[in-house]
Design a protein around this motif. Structure first.
Motif, PDB file in Angstrom:
ATOM      1  N   ARG A 125       0.830  -1.389  -0.222  1.00 53.77           N
ATOM      2  CA  ARG A 125       0.531  -0.189  -0.001  1.00 53.77           C
ATOM      3  C   ARG A 125       1.075   1.112   0.023  1.00 53.77           C
ATOM      4  N   SER A 131      -3.980  -1.018  -2.619  1.00 52.59           N
ATOM      5  CA  SER A 131      -4.523  -2.216  -1.929  1.00 52.59           C
ATOM      6  C   SER A 131      -3.419  -2.829  -2.446  1.00 52.59           C
ATOM      7  N   GLU A 133      -4.398  -6.047  -2.408  1.00 50.21           N
ATOM      8  CA  GLU A 133      -5.779  -7.289  -3.025  1.00 50.21           C
ATOM      9  C   GLU A 133      -7.129  -5.968  -4.225  1.00 50.21           C
ATOM     10  N   GLU A 134      -6.256  -4.699  -3.805  1.00 52.57           N
ATOM     11  CA  GLU A 134      -7.327  -3.952  -5.086  1.00 52.57           C
ATOM     12  C   GLU A 134      -6.587  -4.365  -6.298  1.00 52.57           C
ATOM     13  N   ALA A 137      -7.040  -8.299  -7.664  1.00 57.52           N
ATOM     14  CA  ALA A 137      -8.984  -8.246  -7.615  1.00 57.52           C
ATOM     15  C   ALA A 137      -8.348  -7.629  -9.137  1.00 57.52           C
TER      16      ALA A 137
ATOM     17  N   LYS B 156      -7.570  -1.511   2.686  1.00 57.11           N
ATOM     18  CA  LYS B 156      -7.415  -0.070   1.029  1.00 57.11           C
ATOM     19  C   LYS B 156      -6.344   1.345   1.396  1.00 57.11           C
ATOM     20  N   ARG B 190     -15.874  -6.691  -6.133  1.00 60.32           N
ATOM     21  CA  ARG B 190     -14.940  -6.108  -6.352  1.00 60.32           C
ATOM     22  C   ARG B 190     -14.799  -4.135  -5.897  1.00 60.32           C
ATOM     23  N   THR B 194     -12.536  -3.044  -2.945  1.00 65.17           N
ATOM     24  CA  THR B 194     -10.905  -3.018  -2.796  1.00 65.17           C
ATOM     25  C   THR B 194     -11.389  -1.592  -3.749  1.00 65.17           C
ATOM     26  N   ARG B 195     -11.556  -0.708  -3.184  1.00 63.62           N
ATOM     27  CA  ARG B 195     -11.592   0.816  -3.857  1.00 63.62           C
ATOM     28  C   ARG B 195     -11.271   1.787  -2.679  1.00 63.62           C
ATOM     29  N   SER B 196     -10.583   2.994  -2.807  1.00 62.16           N
ATOM     30  CA  SER B 196     -10.314   3.404  -1.785  1.00 62.16           C
ATOM     31  C   SER B 196     -11.536   4.183  -1.025  1.00 62.16           C
TER      32      SER B 196
END
Lengths: 315, 315
Positions: A125, A131, A133-134, A137, B156, B190, B194-196
């Motif tokens: 991060r 992130s 996982e972001e 994914a 995140k 997703r 996952t998005r901030s």
């Protein structure tokens, strides 16, 4: 046990200065760099990197990147990074490939302690402003996304408690799904990504008791897919990490032209942990020592550095 | 802004001793307990709990549990817990219901900073010897499991950077999936998980620009399901946390017999943060102040405690 040999006493400032000297002038003194960094443990490398930054106002990895090249450069830079930064870097490189290198992500997700995995996510991060996982994914989909995202996002219980009743019922769930009676692998993914390592080992043992074959053997009888091969890799990582790594090394060394990325990744990641046991397993399975195999398949400074990680040369 | 009023000077030892006195003898002095704990901030309560433990070798929450009862007991115990422990406890209670209380989990997943969510997961693991996502995943299934497990497992990015191009393309993805052109909600889950927060706000704004209606309005036109209602709650938490909480309070107060669990949860969680703004929104929407509504719908020590959280009574 570790393979690298590091001196009990050392001076981070002298090391930093000697690395700088090795980088200056006409040509770089790679041997000089290996003789220092190839024989310093994690804590010592950390202090050298700090000293280097304080004296020369530059990150040691930047200096090494600009002076060195190829497999040697990539390996020694990995070696200088802190483990969480290294994982973040490895994951990022794996995700940027046209087809993401799932095995690297499986290794990071399954082989780190819950706290270490968290530290790697934190490093990711902070390095990439997204992130882990972001990115994972958004670069994957379907079952493999479900499996990998759940695995890297986990913050598992890491105590020693085991629930045997649950192990039995979840071994049955895995068996049903893997042998194709279920329409999807939702439960398999849930079990793999949420149960603690010791609980998963109990589940895999129960599986073998109940059905007479190991879960990894049952998976081998499946038509392969990226997802199933990642699932099998994850199970192998959890069941026996050292045997898994010995196999990665064998594949890397035996692949056409040698897979240097995999070779460096395992050597650098394990040189201070279990590389000794991994090398013993390697010898048993391949009738040749890891040291001999590495010496035969690599050359030049890269070879010298990997052999230093294996404990060759003076500390 | 906070609503509770706490004194600038206080003695944790005196407070601990006075609470003990209030618990001893014939009957408990609930008013005495409220006059202390209802007027101490997080740091002060932490010190009181420590002092109590040092003097009486007992956890303050255990003492309170054994002396008090009903909604008052549950609320004041929540109040004494550290926020991560409180979240862990709320999540555990929510998961133990016959039908898990998804809204509680959505709130925890969406309203905490990434570090705070992590702290809550750590507290859960240490209290219950399992991970939060482990219990959540084994108590749910289908889309709601995918959504909630991904949301509670996220760590995140929490910087301010926004990618507008991505916001546009992901607003389109959400629109397509929500209006039913896609076979599942994989991409919606997703994006949400996952998005901030700032990126999600940009996506929701872009959605409204592109389609002339807010995403939450579009979701309202759907046939409802547990999953869709959790999804809508998550989006509302991210879009406007205070407005979301004002609505939870309104529903709790207006529900038949009052939903004390929801009322206590929001009051205790927000009394030191944004309860003032939430109360202002409440007044605007309901033509009655939150204080009046709470006073009307609750009674006894519970009412006195909630009013203390709202800033009534002397510090």
């Amino acid at each position: 046990m570790a393979t690298i040999v590091s001196p009990p006493h050392f001076s981070p400032v002298e090391d930093a200065e000697n690395i700088k000297k090795a980088c200056q002038g006409w040509g770089t003194d790679e041997k000089g760099i290996i003789s220092i960094l190839g024989h310093r443990n994690l804590f010592q490398r950390k202090l050298i990197r700090q000293a280097y930054h304080e004296i020369y106002h530059e990150d040691l990895t930047h200096q090494l990147k600009s002076e060195l090249s190829g497999d040697f450069e990539r390996a020694i830079c990995l070696w200088v990074l802190d483990p969480p930064e290294r994982d973040a870097h490895l994951a990022n490189v794996a995700l940027q490939k046209t087809v993401p290198d799932y095995k690297v992500l499986v290794e990071i997700a399954c082989m780190r302690s819950p706290e270490d995995l968290l530290a790697s996510r934190r490093a990711y991060r902070s390095l990439y402003k997204r992130s882990l996982e972001e990115d994972l994914a958004s670069r994957t989909n379907g079952d493999i996304r479900r499996l990998l995202v759940a695995m890297v996002s986990a913050y598992k219980y890491d105590g020693e408690e085991i629930d045997e009743t649950l192990a039995q019922s979840e071994a049955e769930i895995l068996h049903d799904e893997i042998l194709g009676k279920a329409i999807d692998h939702e439960e398999t993914i849930r079990v793999l990504s949420t149960r603690s390592s010791v609980q998963l080992s109990a589940i895999f043992n129960r599986y073998k008791d109940l059905y007479g074959r190991s879960i990894t053997k049952d998976l081998l009888n499946h038509p392969t897919s990226e997802y199933l091969s990642a699932l099998r890799a994850a199970i192998r990582c959890i069941k026996n990490p050292n045997r898994y790594y010995a196999k990665v090394l064998r594949n890397a060394i035996n692949s056409v032209g040698t897979d240097e990325d995999a070779l460096s990744r395992v050597m650098v990641t394990k040189a201070e942990k279990d590389l000794k046991q991994i090398a013993e397993l390697y010898l048993k399975r391949n009738d040749v020592s890891l040291d001999q195999a590495v010496a035969k398949e690599t050359s030049g400074d890269y070879k010298a550095f990997l052999l230093a990680l294996l404990g060759h040369g003076e500390a």
